[in-house]
Write a protein that holds these residues in place. Structure first.
Motif, PDB file in Angstrom:
ATOM      1  N   ARG A 413       0.854  -1.187   0.000  1.00 44.91           N
ATOM      2  CA  ARG A 413       0.000   0.000   0.000  1.00 44.91           C
ATOM      3  C   ARG A 413       0.895   1.245   0.000  1.00 44.91           C
ATOM      4  NH1 ARG A 413      -1.018   1.802   5.604  1.00 44.91           N
ATOM      5  NH2 ARG A 413       0.433   0.611   6.869  1.00 44.91           N
ATOM      6  N   ARG A 414       0.372   2.258  -0.639  1.00 40.55           N
ATOM      7  CA  ARG A 414       1.104   3.525  -0.658  1.00 40.55           C
ATOM      8  C   ARG A 414       1.183   4.074   0.751  1.00 40.55           C
ATOM      9  NH1 ARG A 414      -1.213   3.570  -5.762  1.00 40.55           N
ATOM     10  NH2 ARG A 414       0.065   4.493  -7.423  1.00 40.55           N
ATOM     11  N   LYS A 415       2.304   4.696   1.069  1.00 38.61           N
ATOM     12  CA  LYS A 415       2.474   5.201   2.429  1.00 38.61           C
ATOM     13  C   LYS A 415       3.355   6.450   2.441  1.00 38.61           C
ATOM     14  CE  LYS A 415       3.220   3.869   7.108  1.00 38.61           C
ATOM     15  NZ  LYS A 415       4.315   3.540   7.987  1.00 38.61           N
ATOM     16  N   VAL A 416       3.002   7.353   3.330  1.00 41.77           N
ATOM     17  CA  VAL A 416       3.862   8.521   3.535  1.00 41.77           C
ATOM     18  C   VAL A 416       4.682   8.282   4.791  1.00 41.77           C
ATOM     19  CG1 VAL A 416       3.937  10.994   3.935  1.00 41.77           C
ATOM     20  CG2 VAL A 416       2.227  10.033   2.390  1.00 41.77           C
ATOM     21  N   GLN A 417       5.946   8.431   4.669  1.00 39.62           N
ATOM     22  CA  GLN A 417       6.855   8.136   5.768  1.00 39.62           C
ATOM     23  C   GLN A 417       7.517   9.432   6.233  1.00 39.62           C
ATOM     24  OE1 GLN A 417       7.353   4.787   6.799  1.00 39.62           O
ATOM     25  NE2 GLN A 417       8.359   5.791   8.530  1.00 39.62           N
ATOM     26  N   TYR A 418       7.697   9.569   7.530  1.00 33.63           N
ATOM     27  CA  TYR A 418       8.368  10.753   8.069  1.00 33.63           C
ATOM     28  C   TYR A 418       9.635  10.350   8.815  1.00 33.63           C
ATOM     29  CZ  TYR A 418       3.890  12.837   7.069  1.00 33.63           C
ATOM     30  OH  TYR A 418       2.755  13.260   6.434  1.00 33.63           O
ATOM     31  N   ARG A 419      10.570  11.236   8.768  1.00 33.33           N
ATOM     32  CA  ARG A 419      11.789  11.046   9.505  1.00 33.33           C
ATOM     33  C   ARG A 419      11.597  11.450  10.971  1.00 33.33           C
ATOM     34  NH1 ARG A 419      17.263  13.206  10.369  1.00 33.33           N
ATOM     35  NH2 ARG A 419      16.039  14.784  11.407  1.00 33.33           N
ATOM     36  N   LEU A 420      10.674  12.379  11.168  1.00 34.58           N
ATOM     37  CA  LEU A 420      10.374  12.893  12.502  1.00 34.58           C
ATOM     38  C   LEU A 420       9.998  11.761  13.449  1.00 34.58           C
ATOM     39  CD1 LEU A 420       9.743  15.593  14.095  1.00 34.58           C
ATOM     40  CD2 LEU A 420       7.368  15.229  13.405  1.00 34.58           C
ATOM     41  N   ARG A 421      10.531  11.789  14.644  1.00 36.73           N
ATOM     42  CA  ARG A 421      10.181  10.794  15.661  1.00 36.73           C
ATOM     43  C   ARG A 421       9.341  11.455  16.745  1.00 36.73           C
ATOM     44  NH1 ARG A 421      11.788   7.545  12.559  1.00 36.73           N
ATOM     45  NH2 ARG A 421       9.574   7.291  12.881  1.00 36.73           N
ATOM     46  N   ASP A 422       8.668  10.652  17.533  1.00 41.81           N
ATOM     47  CA  ASP A 422       7.939  11.233  18.650  1.00 41.81           C
ATOM     48  C   ASP A 422       8.919  11.881  19.631  1.00 41.81           C
ATOM     49  OD1 ASP A 422       5.364  10.990  17.906  1.00 41.81           O
ATOM     50  OD2 ASP A 422       5.039   9.022  18.818  1.00 41.81           O
ATOM     51  N   TRP A 423       8.399  12.871  20.334  1.00 41.65           N
ATOM     52  CA  TRP A 423       9.234  13.716  21.197  1.00 41.65           C
ATOM     53  C   TRP A 423       9.359  13.066  22.578  1.00 41.65           C
ATOM     54  CZ3 TRP A 423       7.166  19.235  22.824  1.00 41.65           C
ATOM     55  CH2 TRP A 423       8.096  19.829  23.692  1.00 41.65           C
ATOM     56  N   LEU A 424      10.564  12.670  22.901  1.00 36.43           N
ATOM     57  CA  LEU A 424      10.829  12.045  24.200  1.00 36.43           C
ATOM     58  C   LEU A 424      10.944  13.160  25.234  1.00 36.43           C
ATOM     59  CD1 LEU A 424      13.740   9.513  24.818  1.00 36.43           C
ATOM     60  CD2 LEU A 424      12.487  10.734  26.557  1.00 36.43           C
ATOM     61  N   ILE A 425      10.025  13.185  26.188  1.00 32.83           N
ATOM     62  CA  ILE A 425       9.988  14.338  27.096  1.00 32.83           C
ATOM     63  C   ILE A 425      10.425  14.038  28.525  1.00 32.83           C
ATOM     64  CG2 ILE A 425       8.208  15.579  25.803  1.00 32.83           C
ATOM     65  CD1 ILE A 425       6.573  14.521  28.588  1.00 32.83           C
ATOM     66  N   SER A 426      10.606  12.761  28.896  1.00 37.44           N
ATOM     67  CA  SER A 426      10.977  12.531  30.298  1.00 37.44           C
ATOM     68  C   SER A 426      12.486  12.665  30.493  1.00 37.44           C
ATOM     69  CB  SER A 426      10.489  11.164  30.781  1.00 37.44           C
ATOM     70  OG  SER A 426      10.632  10.177  29.792  1.00 37.44           O
ATOM     71  N   ARG A 427      12.840  13.207  31.630  1.00 31.60           N
ATOM     72  CA  ARG A 427      14.250  13.419  31.963  1.00 31.60           C
ATOM     73  C   ARG A 427      14.490  12.889  33.364  1.00 31.60           C
ATOM     74  NH1 ARG A 427      13.925  14.057  27.528  1.00 31.60           N
ATOM     75  NH2 ARG A 427      14.534  15.748  26.137  1.00 31.60           N
ATOM     76  N   GLN A 428      15.634  12.226  33.535  1.00 39.51           N
ATOM     77  CA  GLN A 428      15.929  11.637  34.839  1.00 39.51           C
ATOM     78  C   GLN A 428      16.625  12.672  35.717  1.00 39.51           C
ATOM     79  OE1 GLN A 428      16.602   9.865  31.783  1.00 39.51           O
ATOM     80  NE2 GLN A 428      14.492   9.242  32.171  1.00 39.51           N
ATOM     81  N   ARG A 429      15.977  13.817  35.828  1.00 37.11           N
ATOM     82  CA  ARG A 429      16.597  14.900  36.562  1.00 37.11           C
ATOM     83  C   ARG A 429      15.618  15.514  37.540  1.00 37.11           C
ATOM     84  NH1 ARG A 429      22.072  14.896  35.417  1.00 37.11           N
ATOM     85  NH2 ARG A 429      21.855  16.350  37.151  1.00 37.11           N
ATOM     86  N   PHE A 430      16.162  16.282  38.466  1.00 39.97           N
ATOM     87  CA  PHE A 430      15.358  16.891  39.525  1.00 39.97           C
ATOM     88  C   PHE A 430      14.726  18.217  39.106  1.00 39.97           C
ATOM     89  CE2 PHE A 430      15.253  20.069  42.941  1.00 39.97           C
ATOM     90  CZ  PHE A 430      14.398  19.453  43.836  1.00 39.97           C
ATOM     91  N   TRP A 431      15.550  19.082  38.509  1.00 41.07           N
ATOM     92  CA  TRP A 431      15.139  20.472  38.326  1.00 41.07           C
ATOM     93  C   TRP A 431      14.313  20.665  37.045  1.00 41.07           C
ATOM     94  CZ3 TRP A 431      13.861  24.034  41.321  1.00 41.07           C
ATOM     95  CH2 TRP A 431      13.935  25.391  41.015  1.00 41.07           C
ATOM     96  N   GLY A 432      13.075  20.169  37.116  1.00 35.82           N
ATOM     97  CA  GLY A 432      12.145  20.284  36.009  1.00 35.82           C
ATOM     98  C   GLY A 432      10.745  20.086  36.547  1.00 35.82           C
ATOM     99  N   ALA A 433       9.772  20.235  35.686  1.00 39.52           N
ATOM    100  CA  ALA A 433       8.387  20.057  36.123  1.00 39.52           C
ATOM    101  C   ALA A 433       8.096  18.561  36.265  1.00 39.52           C
ATOM    102  CB  ALA A 433       7.436  20.683  35.109  1.00 39.52           C
ATOM    103  N   PRO A 434       7.702  18.120  37.465  1.00 41.55           N
ATOM    104  CA  PRO A 434       7.399  16.691  37.638  1.00 41.55           C
ATOM    105  C   PRO A 434       6.250  16.262  36.723  1.00 41.55           C
ATOM    106  CG  PRO A 434       7.624  17.766  39.773  1.00 41.55           C
ATOM    107  CD  PRO A 434       7.627  18.859  38.740  1.00 41.55           C
ATOM    108  N   ILE A 435       6.396  15.067  36.167  1.00 43.14           N
ATOM    109  CA  ILE A 435       5.336  14.536  35.324  1.00 43.14           C
ATOM    110  C   ILE A 435       4.198  14.073  36.247  1.00 43.14           C
ATOM    111  CG2 ILE A 435       4.733  12.675  33.726  1.00 43.14           C
ATOM    112  CD1 ILE A 435       7.659  12.851  32.681  1.00 43.14           C
ATOM    113  N   PRO A 436       2.999  14.622  36.068  1.00 38.98           N
ATOM    114  CA  PRO A 436       1.921  14.384  37.045  1.00 38.98           C
ATOM    115  C   PRO A 436       1.242  13.028  36.862  1.00 38.98           C
ATOM    116  CG  PRO A 436       1.148  15.850  35.313  1.00 38.98           C
ATOM    117  CD  PRO A 436       2.584  15.547  34.997  1.00 38.98           C
ATOM    118  N   ILE A 437       1.957  11.990  37.191  1.00 40.45           N
ATOM    119  CA  ILE A 437       1.460  10.629  37.001  1.00 40.45           C
ATOM    120  C   ILE A 437       1.796   9.808  38.245  1.00 40.45           C
ATOM    121  CG2 ILE A 437       1.960   8.472  35.742  1.00 40.45           C
ATOM    122  CD1 ILE A 437       0.224  10.250  34.048  1.00 40.45           C
ATOM    123  N   VAL A 438       0.908   8.891  38.565  1.00 38.29           N
ATOM    124  CA  VAL A 438       1.112   8.004  39.705  1.00 38.29           C
ATOM    125  C   VAL A 438       0.968   6.561  39.221  1.00 38.29           C
ATOM    126  CG1 VAL A 438      -0.071   7.188  41.786  1.00 38.29           C
ATOM    127  CG2 VAL A 438       0.470   9.613  41.530  1.00 38.29           C
TER     128      VAL A 438
END
Length: 823
Positions: A413-438
């Motif tokens: 099947r015809r397909k459009v492909q992108y080089r762009l990847r999903d944006w990885l946003i988690s960081r294993q660091r302290f000084w940032g906005a905590p991800i609001p998940i439990v």
RNA sequence: GCCGGAGUGGCGGAAUCGGCAGACGCGACGGACUCAAAAUCCGUUGAGGUUCACCCCUCGUGUGGGUUCAAGUCCCACCUCCGGCACCA
């Protein structure tokens, strides 16, 4: 110098205090006024301003002040991108809490910005590291989560061993960490992502609508998104069930696919080698490649390596059985992680086939026909050969026909492909906005309810780099109650990439003190989009694409009314010293504080605006700064000398007629005003300043005339203050007030050009003979072509040049030149 | 390799549409002011040639071609530098 210098200093600090007290630059929503949102990229509070900041904000301030004088209701805010690694590193090194370090830097840099006299509405200042801000960063995360745009997955991700955290693809520059330059390695981890790829098509398509963006930036984003059209093709496996799916942009070369290659990480590999005689060797190869660094593997002229799996599949076009290889040049991260190899028409496949003795079959012939053996891959279009029923067709047509056939057969099947990847946003660091998940043992991944926001950072933590977030070791933070079942739960300990914070700050400025929502829709509607955005080109992809993505999502959620955040974008060049970017390691840094101390804010600003056009790199020059300082002093002396003499004089203006040299100098004034106005509008700030310099030079000559008219000088001084206001706001204000004005010069409307005065009555026309300048004549501006022609032909120097030759043609460009063509 | 941008005096840079190349600033040189210096003010400053008594000539915008009455500007080929992407199938 010292005495005058003292005066300029005190002028600047005086007016800064007055402006602040009067809240001169405060912006509010006024329904009847035409709004203008002027924004400069907010700084990271690293410690002190550098010259790049000074340049960025000086340019922005010219725009803001100019637009204000032009009658716009201007929003010109400033704030702090205050989360980030340096604060944490400082905590590790100096045992200072990140918060304290950050706030100290902000205080220092805020003072510097104020000392430079930028016209910000400080009441709208924001700080992304404060709970009042990051609670809404978290709120937006929850909204993304609700919409399925924030998700968690296990993936091979970029890891910076120095920063001890994962990085988004965009933050890896040439295999190195964008921040610290360390070679990036890969790790397999479970991480949070934003589904930016869902917006790939819109992010790409909208670029065409961004007419106010530099082509360069749009190209960079297009490259980054990397859209390509192709076909996904299923190749049935030989002698067993199942198939191998590949993506190709060249279905027209299908008949030339003589083998397949899969990435070492391809999930099918274990299955393919099961029971094959060389299975162990393949396994060893795969392991070896996986161990290799990303950069080593991606290195430019590296020999491609591979190994035969022993398995085969069937080329659906030819029915042939072809071998399946594992190859290190195929990337799991793009397409399906497998390719059909067409060595005759792909340079990489060609090299690989040569190395491993695989068959090369030409299926496209160049227009000029085929000669001899292929010595390199032929990658262009041509005429189909060795392709069954498609032979003789142009390859572009065969592309479509083969794609049709594959789709009809259910093989592709015809397909459009992108080089762009999903944006990885988690960081294993302290000084940032905590991800609001439990995380709850029973309920799984549970979002923190909105009314429990913000998820606050704990007051203290251990900052020894350990490869996991310091929050892991803060039990009071980790232990949580499941919002769903009330049972014991564990809080997410990763924080968000700081690019998340800066992806919506321009919206917060519209309504910075709102404690119920990130911003009120009607306020955003009033100010957005940003009419002029100014910043460094280094953010062409990262920040500028993330912010566009956010704006689109918010648009889809109905939170904002425009799809693109930045209407016009200006990317300013770097500040160089001795031809290189200023950096501590090169020791070529010029500290703005020293320059301000020595020459004042006006001079500092004027120099960075004068030395180069905004888009280009700027070479720092100490003597150039001196020159600007001299110029401002020249203006100052002119004012000191003449203000007493013109104090009670009313200026010449519309309706006043003066003659001769008085008329001429007024003409220069109004032509200068016209040029400065249009130059600011098209960001030619350096030439705007040089025009003002020329005017001042003209006035210096005029004022020495015994008959110099004070009324004219008064008009010039007033206009000079107005024209200088965006560039040297303090001096302009001082001169303005010394002339007895009550209101601020920055509240005064931008002056109008008196077209009648600006017009020159006589023009010098160049006379060329065969394209070479031979003479000049002065003629009345509107002299008709015929008379110009006559005068040119009778000019003595021209007559001498003509000397018997016959005139073939005479071209007259009105007001400019005459070209006489002779034979 | 692909995409984008740029090459102009000793230096930073000007030159909206194809119409006087080098605006403005720096530096340099000369002069005025001064006991002297600094500051300031006024001149000169692309290269070469010529009795530069200020007139004039030739050359000149990375290189080589071309279009045009006229090219820094438009077209073709190339060189160099900067930026982005880069085994993307």
């Amino acid at each position: 110098m010292t005495e005058r210098h003292q005066t300029l200093q005190s002028i600047e600090e005086h007016w800064q205090a007055v402006w602040e007290e009067q809240k001169l630059y405060k912006a509010s929503e006024e329904p009847d006024a035409q709004e203008y949102y002027c924004l400069e990229m907010l700084p990271y509070p690293s410690g002190r301003l550098h010259m790049g900041h000074v340049r960025n904000y000086s340019i922005g301030d010219v725009v803001a002040r100019f637009k204000r004088m032009k009658g716009f209701n201007v929003l010109h805010p400033m704030g702090w991108d205050a989360f980030g690694l340096p604060a944490e590193n400082a905590a590790i090194q100096n045992k200072i809490p990140p918060e304290e370090w950050t706030q100290r830097n902000i205080a220092e840099m805020r003072a510097q910005l104020k000392r430079l006299g930028f016209s910000y509405d400080w009441d709208r200042e924001i700080d992304t590291s404060q709970p009042e801000y990051y609670r809404f960063t978290q709120w937006l995360f929850l909204k993304f989560f609700e919409r399925g745009l924030a998700y968690r997955k296990r993936a091979t991700v970029n890891w910076c061993p120095s920063c001890q955290t994962v990085l988004a693809n965009e933050q890896v520059v040439a295999g190195e960490c964008e921040r610290c330059g360390t070679s990036v390695t890969s790790k397999e981890l479970e991480q949070w992502f934003f589904r930016i790829t869902d917006y790939a098509e819109r992010l790409l398509a909208n670029l065409d609508k961004l007419e106010g963006w530099p082509e360069r930036v749009k190209t960079m984003q297009r490259n980054w998104i990397g859209r390509s059209e192709g076909v996904e093709i299923r190749f049935p496996l030989a002698g067993r069930d199942g198939d191998l799916t590949v993506f190709t942009t060249r279905p027209d070369t299908l008949y030339g696919a003589t083998y397949m290659v899969v990435a070492p990480e391809h999930p099918l590999v274990p299955e393919l080698i099961e029971g094959q005689p060389h299975a162990d060797e393949v396994r060893a190869f795969v392991e070896r490649v996986k161990q290799q660094d990303e950069i080593v593997r991606a290195a430019e002229d590296r020999d491609k390596e591979g190994i035969d799996t022993g398995a085969k599949c069937i080329n659906p076009a030819t029915g042939e059985e072809i071998p399946i290889y594992v190859g290190d040049y195929v990337l799991m991260g793009y397409g399906t992680g497998a390719i059909m190899a067409v060595p005759a028409h792909d340079t990489r496949d060609f090299a690989f086939a040569k190395k491993y003795g695989l068959p090369i079959r030409r299926v496209i012939a160049p227009a000029g026909g085929v000669e001899g053996e292929l010595t390199e891959a032929y990658v262009d279009e041509g005429i189909m050969v060795n392709s069954g029923e498609y032979d003789g067709l142009p390859s572009t047509e065969a592309w479509e026909r083969i794609a049709d056939w594959l789709e009809a057969q259910g093989l592709g099947r015809r397909k459009v492909q992108y080089r762009l990847r999903d944006w990885l946003i988690s960081r294993q660091r302290f000084w940032g906005a905590p991800i609001p998940i439990v995380y709850c043992a029973d309920c799984g991944i549970v979002p923190v309810p909105e009314d429990q926001l913000p998820v606050l950072l704990p007051k203290s933590a251990h900052f020894e780099p350990s490869g996991r977030s310091p929050l892991v070791d803060a039990p009071e933070f980790v232990h949580a109650e499941c919002p769903r079942c009330g049972g014991p739960a564990r809080r997410e300990t990763d924080t968000m990439d700081t690019f998340v914070d800066s992806s919506w700050y321009f919206l917060r400025y519209c309504d910075p003190r709102n404690d119920k929502q990130p911003f009120a829709r009607e306020k955003a509607d009033y100010w957005m989009g940003v009419d002029q955005y100014i910043g460094g080109v280094e953010h062409a992809i990262l920040h500028l694409m993330y912010a566009r993505f956010f704006q689109m999502v918010l648009y889809d959620m109905g939170l904002v009314g425009v799809e693109e955040p930045f209407v016009n974008l200006l990317t300013q060049g770097m500040v160089l010293k001795d031809g290189a970017k200023m950096s501590k390691s090169k020791g070529n840094v010029v500290d703005p504080n020293h320059i301000i101390e020595k020459y004042g804010a006006d001079t500092t600003r004027l120099f960075v605006l004068f030395a180069a056009p905004p888009e280009r790199d700027l070479e720092w020059s100490d003597t150039g700064v001196e020159g600007c300082y001299r110029f401002l002093n020249r203006v100052w002396r002119l004012a000191e000398e003449w203000i007493p003499k013109v104090a009670d004089v009313s200026p010449t203006g519309p309706g006043t007629e003066v003659e001769g040299p008085h008329h001429e100098i007024r003409g220069l004034l109004h032509r200068t005003l016209a040029k400065v106005t249009s130059d600011i509008e098209r960001f030619h700030l350096n030439t705007a300043i040089s025009a003002i310099m020329e005017l001042v030079n003209g006035v210096y000559a005029y004022k020495e005339r015994p008959d110099a008219d004070p009324r004219v000088i008064r008009e010039i001084l007033e206009h000079l203050a107005l024209m200088l206001a965006p560039f040297a706001p303090h001096l302009a204000e001082e001169v303005w007030h010394r002339m007895g004005m009550r209101e601020s010069v920055h509240r005064n409307p931008w002056p109008e050009v008196d077209a009648k005065v600006a017009r020159v009555d006589e023009v010098t026309m160049v006379i060329q003979v065969n394209g070479k300048v031979r003479s000049r004549i002065t003629v009345p501006r509107d002299l008709d072509e015929e008379s110009v022609r006559e005068r040119a032909l009778s000019d003595p120097k021209v007559v001498e040049q003509l000397n018997g030759k016959s005139v073939k043609r005479v071209i007259v460009v009105p007001g400019r030149l005459v070209n006489i063509v002779v034979g």
